[in-house]
Design a protein around this motif. Structure first.
Motif, PDB file in Angstrom:
ATOM      1  N   SER A  41      69.344  36.162  71.805  1.00 20.17           N
ATOM      2  CA  SER A  41      68.317  36.349  72.837  1.00 20.17           C
ATOM      3  C   SER A  41      67.426  37.534  72.515  1.00 20.17           C
ATOM      4  CB  SER A  41      68.958  36.552  74.212  1.00 20.17           C
ATOM      5  OG  SER A  41      69.573  35.362  74.632  1.00 20.17           O
ATOM      6  N   GLN A  85      66.433  31.737  78.380  1.00 21.09           N
ATOM      7  CA  GLN A  85      67.830  31.443  78.685  1.00 21.09           C
ATOM      8  C   GLN A  85      68.047  31.538  80.199  1.00 21.09           C
ATOM      9  OE1 GLN A  85      70.699  33.863  76.573  1.00 21.09           O
ATOM     10  NE2 GLN A  85      72.443  32.755  77.435  1.00 21.09           N
ATOM     11  N   ASP A 170      65.883  29.112  73.977  1.00 17.48           N
ATOM     12  CA  ASP A 170      67.056  29.984  74.029  1.00 17.48           C
ATOM     13  C   ASP A 170      68.130  29.381  74.930  1.00 17.48           C
ATOM     14  OD1 ASP A 170      68.849  32.017  73.816  1.00 17.48           O
ATOM     15  OD2 ASP A 170      67.578  33.565  74.721  1.00 17.48           O
ATOM     16  N   GLU A 171      69.113  28.795  74.318  1.00 26.31           N
ATOM     17  CA  GLU A 171      70.233  28.176  75.028  1.00 26.31           C
ATOM     18  C   GLU A 171      69.776  27.262  76.157  1.00 26.31           C
ATOM     19  OE1 GLU A 171      73.835  29.865  75.263  1.00 26.31           O
ATOM     20  OE2 GLU A 171      73.477  31.428  73.773  1.00 26.31           O
TER      21      GLU A 171
HETATM   22 MG    MG Z   1      71.576  34.847  74.670  1.00 22.67          MG
END
Ligand code: MG
Ligand code: ADP
Lengths: 253, 483
Positions: A41, A85, A170-171
Motif C-alpha cells: 500500500s 484498499q 490495491d487489494e
Molecule cells: Mg495494504
C-alpha cells in the motif's frame, strides 16, 4: 508506461520502501504480492502522491514525465488511478457529482471542455453496467454507508469512468465474495487495452485466476525480492511466504 | 509556492470590501435623547414612534451588555458611534424613486439588481428587493406588482408613515424592546429596514429580499425588519449583507420579527457576509442580532435558514415561539469561522402550544484560529402536550488551532414531550482530501466539495439562486485553510 528506479520512501525515520525497481509497459498486467506490512500500500500511495511519505531516493518516470515532481492531482490527471484498499467516505457529496467534478478537472487539464451533462449521464449508465453497480449507488454519497464489497465495486466504477492509463488496484479483492470478485475482475478485464496497464496488488492468488497477470512480483520488507510469470503466484499460494521470509530475514542479519 | 497561493487567497478573500465615495447626511457621534429625537425627526415620525424609541433608550441605559456568549472582544464605545448616516445624492433627483448612479454602481458591483427590468443572471423568477444603504432604505423594487396582490413591501420608515396601525400592532410583539441589550439599543436608534405584510390567503408570487450594505465609516447599522403573514399566507424572504473592509470594528445590531397567523408560513433565509476582519483579526463587523418569530396561531410555520460566513463576532439566535397549536419552527444553520472570527450562534425553540414541532440542524465549521459555538435552547412549557424537537449539531474542524463548542439547553415542563439531541465533531480528513486529489480534484475544489457535502442538509433549504451563492461563499471563506 511507468519506470520505477531504486525508489526509497520513509515515514518519520522508518524506511518502508527500500529500493524498488519496476517497469510496466502499456498493455501489461503486473501483480504485486507479499505478506501484510511488506509495503504494497505504501508503494501505491507514494506513486499516487500521498504527502505523508518522504521519498528519499530514486526516480519514477510516468509517460515520459517525472512523476515525483507532480502534485497528486496532476498525477491523476496524467492518467494514474489508484483503487484504494480502504475507499474513503465523503458524506453529502453524491457519487455522480464527485465523478463529474473529477472528470471535468481531468478534461480541463488536457484542455478539453466540460463533458455535456447528457453525455456524462450516458457514460454513467454504460460504466455502471460494466461493474453491475446498482444505479442507486451512483446517486448516493461517495461510499457513505456502502458495504465493503460496494465500496470496492465503486472504485472500479470510478476507474471505468475516468479511463486511466495506469490503474493500481490495491487489494481490490479483499472483502469481496466470489460473485463480486468475478464481477470486478470482469470489469477490469473489459477495461484492459493495449494502451493501458494495470498493477494488481493482492496477497491471495484467487484474484489472479480472473485477472491473469503477465508478471508477478513478490514484495517483502520494501523490496521486490522475486519476479516471475503467473506461475509464481501459484507457487506462493502453495508454499506460502515462509521460505521467502526466512531467506531474506537471514540475509538481513 | 504553498505560501504564495495562500497569500493570494487571503488577498482576494473579501471582494465586497470596497467603499462607495458618496456624500452622507450624518448625525453627530454619540448617543443621547437628542440623537434619538434627531433620528425620529429626520424620519418625520409620529409621536408614538418617538415614545417607543425613548422608552427603549431609557430601558437600555439600565441594561448591561451580555457576557455569557463564548466570544471575547473590546466592547464598543456607544458614544463613539454615528447612529444615522444617509447617502446624500450629488444632484437633486427627479423623483423619489430615482437612485443615485453612484449607488446603482455599488449594487451592480455587489450583484444586486435594483432595476426591475433586469433579471438576475440565470435566475428564472424575479426577486423583489429592499436595498438598505447605511441607515436608510434607498430602493424597493416590484412594489407595484406586489401591491396588486395586496402585499405591502416597503421600507420600515415608509411603513411607519403609511401603515402605522400595522406597525403599532406588531412591532415589538416577537422582540419586545426590553428583550436584551442590543434589541433595546436597536429599538431606540433603528434607522430603517424592511416591512412586509402578506394579507389573508395570499402566497407571495415572488421571493422578497432585503440587502443591507454598510458603507460609511464610524457608523453603526441598526435596522429592523418586520414580516407579518396573515391567515393562510406564505412568503419566502431572503436577506443578504456586505460591508467595506475597514480596520475598525463596526457595530450591526439588527432586529428581525416575524409573526404568522393561522396556517401561515414564513421562510426566512440569510446569507450573512459582513466583513470578517483581516487575517490577523483586525477590523470586521460585530454582528449582534436578535431575530425571532412567533407562530401566533394554529398550524403556522416559521423556518429560519442561515449561512453565516462573515463578521468578526457573531451573536445571533434566530428563534421561534410556538404559541399556536400544531405550529412548526425550524432552524437550519451553517456557520463558518476562519482566521480570528468568533461566532456564538444557535436558536431558541419555545414550545407553548400543543403538538408543536421544532427541528434544529446546525453545522459549524471552524478554521484558522477561530472559535465557533452553537448555543441552543429547547423549552417545552407546561401544557405544551406532545411537543417534539429534534436537534442535530455538527462541528467540523479544519486544522488544530480553532475551537468548536456546543451549548445545548433543554428545559422540559411537560412529560409528553419528545426531545432528541445529536451532536458530532469531525475533522476534515487528510484521507478525504487525498482521495479527491487522486481523482484529479485539487485541494481547493476538494475542500469546497467536502464542505458543501457536509452542509448539504442546510443548503438544500435555501432557494436555488441563494444556494449557489452560499456554496461559492463557503468555498471562498475557507480558502487557504487546509493544506
Ligand atoms: Mg495494504
Ligand atoms: N502512515 C504510516 N505511519 C507509520 N507506519 C506506516 C504508515 N503506513 C505504513 N506504515 C508501515 O509501513 C509498513 C508497510 O505498510 P503497508 O504499505 O500498508 O503494507 P501492505 O500494504 O503491504 O500490507 C508497515 O509496517 C506499516 O505499519
Amino acid at each position: 508506461m511507468i519506470t520505477i528506479k531504486n525508489l526509497h520512501a520513509s515515514i518519520g525515520d522508518k524506511e518502508i520502501l527500500r529500493g524498488i525497481n519496476l517497469e510496466v509497459k502499456a498493455g501489461e498486467v503486473h501483480a504485486i504480492m507479499g505478506p501484510n506490512g511488506s509495503g504494497k500500500s505504501t508503494l501505491s500511495s507514494v506513486l499516487a502522491g500521498r504527502e505523508d511519505y518522504d521519498v528519499t531516493e530514486g526516480e519514477v518516470t510516468f509517460n515520459g514525465k517525472n512523476l515525483l515532481d507532480l502534485p497528486a492531482e496532476d498525477r491523476a490527471r496524467e492518467g494514474l488511478f489508484l483503487a484504494f484498499q480502504y475507499p474513503v467516505e465523503i458524506p453529502g457529496v453524491s457519487n455522480i457529482n464527485f465523478l463529474r467534478t473529477a472528470l471535468n478537472e481531468i478534461r480541463a487539464y488536457h484542455g478539453q471542455e466540460e463533458m455535456p451533462a447528457k453525455d456524462f449521464l450516458a457514460l454513467v449508465k454504460e460504466k455502471s453496467k460494466l461493474v453491475e453497480l446498482d444505479s442507486k449507488l451512483a446517486s448516493r454519497s461517495v461510499n457513505e454507508g456502502f458495504s465493503g464489497g460496494e465500496k470496492k465495486r465503486n472504485e472500479i466504477f470510478q476507474m471505468a469512468m475516468l479511463n486511466p492509463k495506469l490503474a493500481i488496484l490495491d487489494e481490490t479483492d479483499s472483502g469481496l465474495d466470489i460473485d463480486a470478485l468475478r464481477i470486478v475482475a470482469t470489469g477490469v478485464n473489459k477495461l484492459k487495452s493495449k494502451d493501458n496497464a494495470t498493477i494488481v496488488i493482492t496477497h491471495y492468488q484467487r484474484l489472479l485466476d480472473y485477472i491473469v497477470p503477465d508478471f508477478v512480483h513478490i514484495l517483502y520488507k520494501g523490496r521486490i525480492v522475486k519476479s516471475g510469470g503467473k506461475e509464481l503466484a501459484l507457487e506462493m499460494e502453495a508454499k506460502g511466504y515462509d521460505e521467502i521470509k526466512a531467506q531474506f530475514d537471514s540475509l538481513e542479519s | 509556492m504553498a505560501n504564495e497561493i495562500l497569500e493570494e487567497h487571503i488577498n482576494k478573500d473579501y471582494e465586497w470590501g470596497f467603499i462607495t465615495d458618496i456624500a452622507a447626511d450624518e448625525a453627530p457621534k454619540g448617543l443621547n435623547e437628542d440623537i434619538i429625537k434627531f433620528i425620529s425627526a429626520k424620519k418625520n415620525e409620529p409621536e408614538w414612534m418617538l415614545e417607543f424609541r425613548l422608552k427603549a433608550f431609557r430601558n437600555w441605559q439600565n441594561m448591561v451588555e451580555p457576557e455569557w456568549a463564548h466570544v471575547s472582544y473590546t466592547k464598543p464605545n456607544f458614544q463613539d458611534i454615528i447612529y444615522y448616516s444617509a447617502p446624500k445624492p450629488k444632484k437633486e433627483l427627479a423623483s423619489l424613486d430615482e437612485v443615485d448612479p453612484e449607488l446603482l454602481k455599488t449594487f451592480a458591483k455587489l450583484g444586486i439588481s435594483i432595476d426591475e427590468q433586469k433579471r438576475l443572471s440565470g435566475v428564472q423568477s424575479n426577486i423583489a428587493v429592499d436595498v438598505v444603504f447605511d441607515s436608510v432604505s434607498v430602493k424597493t423594487t416590484f412594489k407595484e406588482t406586489l401591491a396588486e396582490k395586496g402585499i405591502i413591501f416597503c421600507s420600515f420608515s415608509e411603513a411607519v408613515q403609511d401603515h402605522p396601525e400595522l406597525v403599532k400592532k406588531y412591532m415589538g410583539m416577537a422582540v419586545p424592546p426590553t428583550d436584551n441589550f442590543y434589541a433595546a439599543l436597536n429599538s431606540a436608534v433603528f434607522t430603517d429596514g424592511s416591512f412586509c405584510y402578506i394579507p389573508k390567503g395570499v402566497r407571495s408570487p415572488m421571493e422578497l429580499s432585503t440587502y443591507f450594505r454598510i458603507n460609511a465609516s464610524g457608523t453603526g447599522q441598526f435596522e429592523r425588519t418586520l414580516i407579518i403573514a396573515d391567515e393562510d399566507a406564505f412568503v419566502s424572504y431572503l436577506e443578504g449583507c456586505t460591508a467595506p473592509q475597514r480596520d475598525e470594528n463596526q457595530l450591526h445590531a439588527a432586529v428581525v420579527e416575524i409573526i404568522t397567523h393561522k396556517n401561515a408560513e414564513v421562510k426566512y433565509s440569510t446569507v450573512q457576509n459582513w466583513y470578517p476582519g483581516d487575517k490577523e483579526g483586525k477590523g470586521g463587523i460585530f454582528n449582534f442580532v436578535t431575530k425571532r418569530g412567533i407562530c401566533l396561531e394554529d398550524n403556522s410555520k416559521i423556518s429560519w435558514t442561515q449561512v453565516e460566513t462573515g463578521s468578526a463576532v457573531t451573536w445571533k439566535y434566530p428563534s421561534v415561539i410556538l404559541k399556536g397549536n400544531n405550529s412548526v419552527g425550524e432552524f437550519y444553520s451553517v456557520a463558518v469561522t476562519n482566521n480570528y472570527q468568533q461566532a456564538d450562534t444557535g436558536t431558541k425553540m419555545i414550545h407553548i402550544g400543543k403538538n408543536t414541532r421544532s427541528t434544529i440542524i446546525s453545522k459549524g465549521i471552524s478554521a484558522g484560529f477561530s472559535n465557533n459555538s452553537y448555543r441552543g435552547l429547547v423549552q417545552i412549557k407546561k401544557g405544551a402536550s406532545n411537543a417534539r424537537n429534534f436537534s442535530q449539531c455538527d462541528s467540523l474542524l479544519m486544522g488544530d488551532k480553532c475551537g468548536a463548542h456546543t451549548f445545548p439547553y433543554i428545559e422540559i415542563k411537560d412529560k409528553s414531550a419528545v426531545v432528541e439531541h445529536e451532536a458530532t465533531t469531525s475533522k476534515i480528513g487528510e484521507d478525504q482530501l487525498f482521495y479527491c486529489k487522486q481523482r484529479g480534484i485539487d485541494n481547493e475544489k476538494a475542500i469546497g466539495l467536502i464542505v458543501n457535502g457536509y452542509c448539504k442538509e442546510v443548503l438544500n433549504k435555501l432557494p436555488m439562486e441563494f444556494a449557489v451563492e452560499a456554496q461559492k461563499l463557503l468555498a471562498i471563506s475557507l480558502e487557504g485553510s487546509v493544506g
